[in-house]
Design a protein around this motif. Structure first.
Motif, short mmCIF file in Angstrom:
data_model
loop_
_atom_site.label_atom_id
_atom_site.label_comp_id
_atom_site.label_asym_id
_atom_site.label_seq_id
_atom_site.Cartn_x
_atom_site.Cartn_y
_atom_site.Cartn_z
N ALA A 13 40.41 91.84 9.86
CA ALA A 13 41.36 92.90 9.53
C ALA A 13 42.12 92.60 8.25
O ALA A 13 42.30 93.48 7.40
N GLY A 14 42.59 91.37 8.10
CA GLY A 14 43.37 91.02 6.92
C GLY A 14 42.57 91.10 5.64
O GLY A 14 43.03 91.64 4.63
N ILE A 15 41.35 90.56 5.66
CA ILE A 15 40.52 90.62 4.45
C ILE A 15 40.11 92.05 4.15
O ILE A 15 40.06 92.47 2.99
N SER A 16 39.82 92.84 5.19
CA SER A 16 39.49 94.25 4.97
C SER A 16 40.65 94.98 4.29
O SER A 16 40.47 95.73 3.33
N THR A 17 41.87 94.74 4.80
CA THR A 17 43.05 95.34 4.18
C THR A 17 43.12 94.96 2.71
O THR A 17 43.35 95.82 1.84
N GLY A 18 42.94 93.67 2.44
CA GLY A 18 43.02 93.20 1.06
C GLY A 18 41.98 93.83 0.16
O GLY A 18 42.26 94.20 -0.99
N ILE A 19 40.76 93.96 0.66
CA ILE A 19 39.68 94.55 -0.13
C ILE A 19 40.03 95.98 -0.52
O ILE A 19 39.93 96.37 -1.70
N TYR A 20 40.45 96.78 0.45
CA TYR A 20 40.72 98.19 0.16
C TYR A 20 41.92 98.36 -0.78
O TYR A 20 41.92 99.23 -1.64
N ILE A 267 54.26 94.72 3.51
CA ILE A 267 53.64 93.62 4.24
C ILE A 267 52.71 94.20 5.30
O ILE A 267 53.05 95.19 5.96
N VAL A 268 51.55 93.59 5.45
CA VAL A 268 50.61 93.96 6.51
C VAL A 268 50.44 92.75 7.44
O VAL A 268 50.06 91.66 6.97
N ALA A 269 50.72 92.93 8.71
CA ALA A 269 50.52 91.87 9.70
C ALA A 269 49.17 92.09 10.37
O ALA A 269 49.00 93.01 11.17
N ALA A 270 48.21 91.24 10.02
CA ALA A 270 46.85 91.31 10.58
C ALA A 270 46.62 90.05 11.40
O ALA A 270 45.66 89.31 11.18
N CYS A 455 47.79 95.66 12.01
CA CYS A 455 46.36 95.89 12.22
C CYS A 455 45.75 94.67 12.89
O CYS A 455 46.40 93.65 13.07
N GLY A 456 44.47 94.78 13.26
CA GLY A 456 43.78 93.66 13.89
C GLY A 456 43.51 93.90 15.36
O GLY A 456 43.80 94.97 15.91
N GLN A 457 42.95 92.89 16.02
CA GLN A 457 42.47 93.06 17.39
C GLN A 457 43.59 93.30 18.38
O GLN A 457 43.36 93.84 19.47
N TRP A 458 44.82 92.95 18.04
CA TRP A 458 45.94 93.18 18.95
C TRP A 458 46.52 94.58 18.82
O TRP A 458 47.51 94.91 19.47
N THR A 459 45.93 95.40 17.97
CA THR A 459 46.40 96.78 17.83
C THR A 459 45.38 97.79 18.36
O THR A 459 45.57 98.99 18.22
N THR A 460 44.29 97.29 18.96
CA THR A 460 43.27 98.16 19.55
C THR A 460 42.80 97.55 20.87
O THR A 460 42.30 96.43 20.89
N VAL A 461 42.95 98.27 21.96
CA VAL A 461 42.50 97.77 23.26
C VAL A 461 40.98 97.57 23.22
O VAL A 461 40.24 98.43 22.75
N GLY A 462 40.54 96.41 23.68
CA GLY A 462 39.12 96.11 23.70
C GLY A 462 38.65 95.25 22.55
O GLY A 462 37.55 94.69 22.58
N SER A 476 45.48 99.66 5.06
CA SER A 476 45.52 99.77 3.59
C SER A 476 45.91 101.17 3.16
O SER A 476 46.65 101.36 2.19
N ARG A 477 45.42 102.17 3.88
CA ARG A 477 45.79 103.56 3.56
C ARG A 477 47.29 103.76 3.74
O ARG A 477 47.96 104.37 2.90
N ALA A 478 47.80 103.27 4.87
CA ALA A 478 49.22 103.45 5.16
C ALA A 478 50.08 102.73 4.12
O ALA A 478 51.10 103.27 3.66
N ALA A 479 49.70 101.51 3.76
CA ALA A 479 50.47 100.75 2.77
C ALA A 479 50.42 101.42 1.40
O ALA A 479 51.44 101.52 0.71
N ALA A 480 49.23 101.89 1.00
CA ALA A 480 49.10 102.54 -0.30
C ALA A 480 49.93 103.82 -0.36
O ALA A 480 50.58 104.12 -1.38
N LYS A 481 49.93 104.58 0.72
CA LYS A 481 50.73 105.81 0.78
C LYS A 481 52.22 105.49 0.69
O LYS A 481 52.99 106.18 -0.01
#
Length: 484
Positions: A13-20, A267-270, A455-462, A476-481
């Motif tokens: 999640a963290g690297i994906s955020t960074g990439i976008y 800040i993004v907590a992933a 974001c990350g696995q603790w923000t989505t059940v399963g 990344s969308r939310a942070a950019a906005k």
């Protein structure tokens, strides 16, 4: 002056955020608690053998599907990445080995051969799996009208299945069956307390080649993503635990790590959400969904992973669940009567030529292993060695010659996972997919704080690889906005 976003956690999640964000010209830095990228998307190497501690199957590996396209965007997969799809898996019940096909028609025929008296219910189950096979899993929420139309057109079957079954327990379906062996097989595929929708989704994606294993495994997935992130100008601080998220006037303004302050525009907590809420924010902020989930929701249990490098191949299936009536004592509380062995003979990167690597995953007790490592490191090492010998001995009875073929042994306990990934209660994949947990739609922000995104696995059940990557894109969308 360019904006800067600081990201906590260099997992999927963290690297994906960074990439976008880097793609949008927004400068990012990632702070990672361990000495390497990946989080729980991790593999480790021992004397030429590679052990994959993450991927069982990776939803979204079929070219052209929404999650496959998402993986390509972050370089988790490349066009030439070879995907292995297991044609079957094996399990034992009452001394009989059953080979479970992972394609629909043979699967249906197999279940009916086990339990002709349940043929009507089996037919109905397989019809729902076929619906899953022929529909698309949407990769996140639509961001525009065209994406919404695409979801309505191509993901209607998925949405209908979710609406119909996500609130139903596995046991609600299984206990209505007549045949006890069929019940055991289905419970092996999905535990009784989990959502019935999970079974349909898992089988549907696997049976159409959309949940395979990418050769190179977690090691290559995360290396590709990390390499791409760095190419885009991103920077990762390893061995850098974040101690505090600093707020100014209700906004996330900085991180404190290693006694230093790092300023941020957002800040993004992933990372681990318990750590974010209780430690980094000092327990001062409530979260309507995460608080009750962290308090009482069922989690994926802590595990011990026993890995072995073998100097030969045994022609083992990708997954074989052996009965172990004699039992293996994992720790002071857990005794395992099954040995689920995963073999990577199909992946040349997993072992030297003509050799193989295998893993056995064992449910464990976090407190036992943490206390043993903390209070007596020597006994901790000794107990790991004893456990390895016990697993080897049990497997040698079932796979003749196994003991003599072992060249490398590695034991990763719940304490290992805590040390490397800071997992709440040692859970390797977060909130288990139970009907009660699926009722929560976890918000990706914290009330009262601007500029902090989750974001990350603790923000989505399963949990899961696909949802971790998608949640990074959403963050990344939310942070950019927010930064506009």
């Amino acid at each position: 002056m360019s904006k800067k976003v600081l990201i906590i956690g260099a997992g999927l999640a963290g690297i994906s955020t960074g990439i976008y964000l880097q793609k949008q010209g927004i400068q990012t830095e990632i702070f990672e608690i361990s000495g390497q990228a990946g989080g729980m998307c991790i593999a480790w190497e021992r004397r030429g053998y590679r052990f994959d501690g993450c991927i069982h199957w990776m939803v979204g590996t079929k070219a052209g599907t929404p999650f496959y396209n998402l993986y390509r965007e972050v370089h988790a997969l490349e066009e030439d990445t070879v995907i292995y799809n297991a044609r079957s898996i094996k399990t034992e019940f009452d001394g009989i080995t059953y080979e479970i096909p992972m394609t629909l028609k043979p699967f249906k025929n197999f279940l009916i051969s086990v339990s002709p008296e349940d043929s009507a219910k089996i037919e109905a189950l397989c019809a729902e799996i076929e619906t899953m096979i022929t529909t698309n899993m949407p990769a996140g929420r639509p961001t525009g009208f065209l994406e919404l139309l695409d979801i309505l057109k191509n993901s209607r079957g998925f949405l209908n299945l979710a609406r119909k079954y996500v609130g139903i327990h596995m046991r609600d379906y299984v206990e209505a069956l007549k045949n006890s062996t069929l019940k055991s097989i289905l419970y092996y595929l999905m535990p009784p307390q989990y959502s019935f929708f999970g079974l349909i989704m898992m089988l549907g994606t696997r049976m159409c080649g959309n949940a395979g294993y990418p050769l190179g495994g977690a090691h290559d997935v995360i290396n590709r993503m990390e390499g791409y992130y760095r190419e885009l100008g991103g920077n990762i601080h390893f061995s850098s635990k974040v101690d505090k998220i600093v707020l100014e006037d209700g906004k996330a303004a900085a991180l404190e790590s290693g006694g230093r302050l790092y300023q941020a525009d957002a800040i993004v907590a992933a990372c681990d959400m318990y750590d974010v809420l209780k430690n980094m924010l000092g327990g001062r902020f409530a979260h309507k969904q995460l608080d009750p989930l962290l308090e009482s929701a069922e989690l994926f249990p802590p595990i011990t992973v026993a890995s072995f490098g073998l100097n030969k191949k045994f022609n083992l299936p990708f997954s074989h669940n052996f009965e172990c009536p004699e039992g293996i004592k994992i720790d002071s509380e857990k005794v395992s009567h099954y040995l689920n062995i995963r073999s990577f003979e199909f992946d040349p990167s997993s072992a030297p030529e003509n050799c193989s690597s295998v893993m056995v995953v064992l449910e464990s007790t976090l407190e036992y292993w943490q206390a043993l490592r903390r209070e007596n490191p020597e006994n901790y090492r000794t107990r790991k060695e004893e456990l390895a010998r016990e697993v080897i001995s049990a497997l040698d009875k079932r796979i003749p010659g196994f003991k003599d073929a072992v060249e490398v042994t590695d034991i990763a306990t719940p304490a290992t996972y805590i040390r490397y990934a800071n997992l709440y209660r040692g859970s390797w994949e977060g909130f288990a997919p139970t009907p009660s947990s699926f009722k929560y739609s976890i918000k990706k922000k914290i009330a009262g704080i601007d500029g902090l995104f989750l974001c990350g696995q603790w923000t989505t059940v399963g949990g899961g690889i696909c949802t971790a990557v998608e949640s990074g894109k959403e963050a990344s969308r939310a942070a950019a906005k927010y930064l506009k």
